[in-house]
Scaffold this motif. Structure first.
Motif, short mmCIF file in Angstrom:
data_model
loop_
_atom_site.label_atom_id
_atom_site.label_comp_id
_atom_site.label_asym_id
_atom_site.label_seq_id
_atom_site.Cartn_x
_atom_site.Cartn_y
_atom_site.Cartn_z
N LYS A 9 0.87 -1.18 0.00
CA LYS A 9 0.00 0.00 0.00
C LYS A 9 0.90 1.23 0.00
CE LYS A 9 -3.70 2.03 2.69
NZ LYS A 9 -4.45 1.96 3.94
N PRO A 10 0.63 2.20 -0.88
CA PRO A 10 1.49 3.40 -0.90
C PRO A 10 1.46 4.10 0.45
CG PRO A 10 -0.05 3.40 -2.75
CD PRO A 10 -0.44 2.27 -1.85
N LYS A 11 2.62 4.55 0.87
CA LYS A 11 2.71 5.23 2.16
C LYS A 11 2.22 6.66 2.08
CE LYS A 11 6.16 2.70 4.59
NZ LYS A 11 6.88 2.82 5.81
N GLY A 122 -3.50 9.19 4.00
CA GLY A 122 -4.29 9.18 2.77
C GLY A 122 -3.66 9.98 1.66
N LEU A 123 -2.74 10.89 2.01
CA LEU A 123 -2.01 11.63 0.97
C LEU A 123 -0.84 10.76 0.53
CD1 LEU A 123 -1.51 14.25 -0.68
CD2 LEU A 123 -0.05 15.00 1.20
N THR A 124 -1.05 10.04 -0.57
CA THR A 124 -0.05 9.11 -1.06
C THR A 124 0.45 9.56 -2.43
OG1 THR A 124 -1.59 7.69 -2.29
CG2 THR A 124 -1.31 7.22 0.09
N PRO A 125 1.53 8.94 -2.90
CA PRO A 125 2.04 9.29 -4.24
C PRO A 125 1.03 9.08 -5.36
CG PRO A 125 3.72 8.13 -3.00
CD PRO A 125 2.45 8.04 -2.20
N LEU A 126 -0.07 8.38 -5.10
CA LEU A 126 -1.11 8.19 -6.11
C LEU A 126 -1.93 9.46 -6.31
CD1 LEU A 126 -2.40 4.64 -5.05
CD2 LEU A 126 -0.73 5.21 -6.84
N PHE A 127 -1.87 10.38 -5.37
CA PHE A 127 -2.62 11.63 -5.45
C PHE A 127 -1.94 12.59 -6.42
CE2 PHE A 127 -5.60 12.35 -1.67
CZ PHE A 127 -5.93 11.01 -1.57
N GLU A 128 -2.75 13.31 -7.17
CA GLU A 128 -2.21 14.31 -8.10
C GLU A 128 -1.40 15.36 -7.35
OE1 GLU A 128 -3.73 17.75 -11.24
OE2 GLU A 128 -5.22 16.46 -10.28
#
Length: 151
Positions: A9-11, A122-128
Motif C-alpha cells: 500500500k502506498p505510504k 491518505g495523501l499518497t504518491p497516487l494523489f495528483e
C-alpha cells in the motif's frame, strides 16, 4: 500451489523530528493550528481546533487551497487527528482529493526527547497533489520544528 503477491500500500506523507519540549507542551502547542499551519502561503484559518468535533477551515494561496477539518481523535499528550471534511484544491483535476484524509500528530517521549510525527494519512504518491502538497507540508513542518526547538 499458488503464490500470493501482496501489493504494498502506498505510504502516506509523514515527517518526524525531535524536541526537548515536553509532550504536554507540544500537544498544547499543536492544538492551536495557527501555531504550525501558517507563514508560507497567505493562510487564513477560521474556527476552533482544540476539542472533539471542533472544526476549522484553512485557505491559502489566494483561494487556490480551501479545506475544512474536524477534530476526531484526541489522546492527551500523545495523539491529535483531524479529518478533512471539505476540500477545494482548485489546482487539481479532482479538487476534493483531500476529503476523508486525516492530519495526524503522534507524540512520543523517550527520556528527555519528545518526538513529533506528522502524517497526512491518505495523501499518497497516487494523489495528483502529492508532490506539491508534500513539499508544502515539509515547509510547514520545518517551521514547526524551528518553533519547537527555539520557542
Amino acid at each position: 500451489m499458488e503464490a500470493t503477491v501482496k501489493k504494498n500500500k502506498p505510504k502516506s506523507f509523514s515527517y518526524s523530528f525531535g524536541t526537548t519540549k515536553t509532550a504536554e507542551e507540544v500537544f498544547n502547542f499543536l492544538l492551536e493550528v495557527t501555531n504550525w499551519w501558517t507563514g508560507i502561503h497567505e493562510e487564513t484559518i477560521k474556527g476552533k481546533s482544540a476539542e472533539i468535533n471542533d472544526e476549522f477551515s484553512f485557505s491559502a494561496g489566494g483561494g487556490v487551497h480551501f479545506s475544512k477539518q474536524r477534530l476526531i481523535e484526541l489522546v492527551p499528550y500523545s495523539k491529535i487527528v483531524w479529518r478533512v471534511t471539505e476540500s477545494d484544491l482548485t489546482f487539481l483535476k479532482a479538487p476534493d482529493e483531500w476529503v476523508n484524509t486525516k492530519l495526524c500528530f503522534d507524540i512520543t517521549t523517550e527520556g528527555k526527547k519528545t518526538t513529533i510525527t506528522f502524517t497526512h494519512s491518505g495523501l499518497t504518491p497516487l494523489f495528483e497533489c502529492y508532490n506539491g502538497c508534500s513539499t508544502a507540508w515539509t515547509a510547514y513542518m520545518k517551521n514547526l520544528e524551528q518553533s519547537l526547538i527555539t520557542g
